[in-house]
Design a protein around this motif. Structure first.
Motif, PDB file in Angstrom:
ATOM      1  N   HIS A  10       0.827  -1.202   0.000  1.00  0.00           N
ATOM      2  CA  HIS A  10       0.000   0.000   0.000  1.00  0.00           C
ATOM      3  C   HIS A  10       0.863   1.254   0.000  1.00  0.00           C
ATOM      4  N   GLY A  11       0.212   2.386  -0.212  1.00  0.00           N
ATOM      5  CA  GLY A  11       0.904   3.664  -0.200  1.00  0.00           C
ATOM      6  C   GLY A  11       0.608   4.446   1.060  1.00  0.00           C
ATOM      7  N   LEU A  12       0.997   5.705   1.050  1.00  0.00           N
ATOM      8  CA  LEU A  12       0.743   6.578   2.194  1.00  0.00           C
ATOM      9  C   LEU A  12      -0.748   6.741   2.451  1.00  0.00           C
ATOM     10  N   TRP A  13      -1.096   6.738   3.726  1.00  0.00           N
ATOM     11  CA  TRP A  13      -2.432   7.089   4.212  1.00  0.00           C
ATOM     12  C   TRP A  13      -3.509   6.021   4.000  1.00  0.00           C
ATOM     13  N   ILE A  14      -3.164   4.874   3.438  1.00  0.00           N
ATOM     14  CA  ILE A  14      -4.145   3.807   3.226  1.00  0.00           C
ATOM     15  C   ILE A  14      -3.648   2.529   3.898  1.00  0.00           C
ATOM     16  N   HIS A  15      -4.506   1.867   4.670  1.00  0.00           N
ATOM     17  CA  HIS A  15      -4.107   0.653   5.380  1.00  0.00           C
ATOM     18  C   HIS A  15      -4.077  -0.548   4.438  1.00  0.00           C
ATOM     19  N   TRP A 165     -10.614   3.460   5.355  1.00  0.00           N
ATOM     20  CA  TRP A 165      -9.279   2.967   5.078  1.00  0.00           C
ATOM     21  C   TRP A 165      -8.128   3.889   5.434  1.00  0.00           C
ATOM     22  N   THR A 166      -8.379   5.155   5.730  1.00  0.00           N
ATOM     23  CA  THR A 166      -7.232   6.043   5.933  1.00  0.00           C
ATOM     24  C   THR A 166      -6.578   5.841   7.296  1.00  0.00           C
ATOM     25  N   ILE A 167      -5.257   5.981   7.280  1.00  0.00           N
ATOM     26  CA  ILE A 167      -4.441   5.939   8.497  1.00  0.00           C
ATOM     27  C   ILE A 167      -3.433   7.080   8.417  1.00  0.00           C
ATOM     28  N   PRO A 168      -2.904   7.516   9.539  1.00  0.00           N
ATOM     29  CA  PRO A 168      -1.820   8.499   9.480  1.00  0.00           C
ATOM     30  C   PRO A 168      -0.613   7.909   8.750  1.00  0.00           C
ATOM     31  N   GLY A 169       0.139   8.759   8.080  1.00  0.00           N
ATOM     32  CA  GLY A 169       1.304   8.290   7.343  1.00  0.00           C
ATOM     33  C   GLY A 169       2.561   9.045   7.728  1.00  0.00           C
TER      34      GLY A 169
END
Length: 273
Positions: A10-15, A165-169
């Motif tokens: 995955h990329g930034l900000w997505i779990h 789906w967003t998470i801190p990155g």
């Protein structure tokens, strides 16, 4: 013969849990997929949000080593499929002979890319606007997500994806990527002149704000000096950076499966690991 492993990044900000529909689909097609998270990611979206500091100062090199170590536990070389920064990581793993093939979807720019559209600058500003963010973890707001990821979606769908789906990155990868062309040993450097490597597919959404298609087209051009290897580009109209997780994800997944099937030697190569 054992099923060919596939590693989703995955990329930034997505779990990583957002890859679940892809995992099911690839399993149905005879692959052995997995989606390990970045170093510092917790098992779920909620747990990662609650322990965001675990991602502080995590950079590109650490992420690459993390996935290389995971690949070392497999019984054969995998196919790697990455989105956004995961697409950059996928290219690095392929260039270092750790994968038999790679698919980079809306990949973060590698060192050497000079194109810098305004929408890309605006998408990165929530992090790059404050130098202190290099060593800490940053979360997007729903409004920022809608511009960077969900601009081709309805506000309702974008907000639903943000909640799901967003998470801190970590900010470090964005700073490393933004300064890549000024660093001799940038962790965003990929050997695009490798004489022999597995096939690479670059995918772009035509309306992507975070990694505009002009950026991915420049990356594809950088691979033209590697005639001994396969590099292909495919563009999907009216799609933004959310193309792997939104309602149209299956179109991208099916195209990926079709491309892999068009290169049957990929599965044969896993036997030699």
């Amino acid at each position: 013969m054992a099923a060919t492993p596939v590693v989703f990044i995955h990329g930034l900000w997505i779990h990583s849990a957002s890859w679940a529909p892809w995992l099911d689909l690839f399993t149905e097609h005879g692959y052995r997929p997995a989606a390990p998270g970045w170093p510092g990611d917790a098992a779920t979206v909620a747990q990662t949000r609650a322990a965001a500091a675990a991602l502080d100062d995590v950079g590109i090199e650490q992420i690459c080593h993390h996935y290389a170590d995971y690949i070392d536990t497999l019984d054969s070389k995998p196919i790697v499929i990455g989105h956004s920064f995961g697409g950059l990581i996928a290219q690095e793993l392929l260039a270092n002979n750790l994968a038999v093939a790679a698919v980079a979807i809306d990949p973060a720019p590698i060192k050497g890319v000079k194109t810098l559209p305004f929408s890309q600058l605006r998408s990165g500003f929530p992090v790059l606007g404050n130098p202190a963010n290099k060593k800490r973890t940053v979360a997007l707001t729903a409004k920022q997500f809608r511009y960077s990821f969900g601009n081709a979606l309805t506000a309702q769908e974008s907000d639903a994806l943000f909640e799901a789906w967003t998470i801190p990155g970590p900010g470090r990868p964005l700073f490393e990527d933004a300064t890549a062309n000024f660093s001799r040993n940038s962790p965003a450097k990929v050997n695009t002149h490798q004489a022999v490597r597995g096939p690479l597919l670059l995918i772009s959404g035509s309306d992507d704000h975070t990694v505009p298609k002009a950026v991915t087209l420049e990356v594809a051009k950088m691979y033209e000096d590697s005639p001994g290897s396969i590099t292909e580009y495919r563009e999907f109209a009216d799609r933004g950076h959310s193309l792997t997780i939104d309602a149209g994800w299956r179109t991208i997944a099916d195209a990926t499966l079709e491309w892999l099937a068009s290169h049957p030697a990929i599965r044969e190569d896993t036997r030699a690991y």
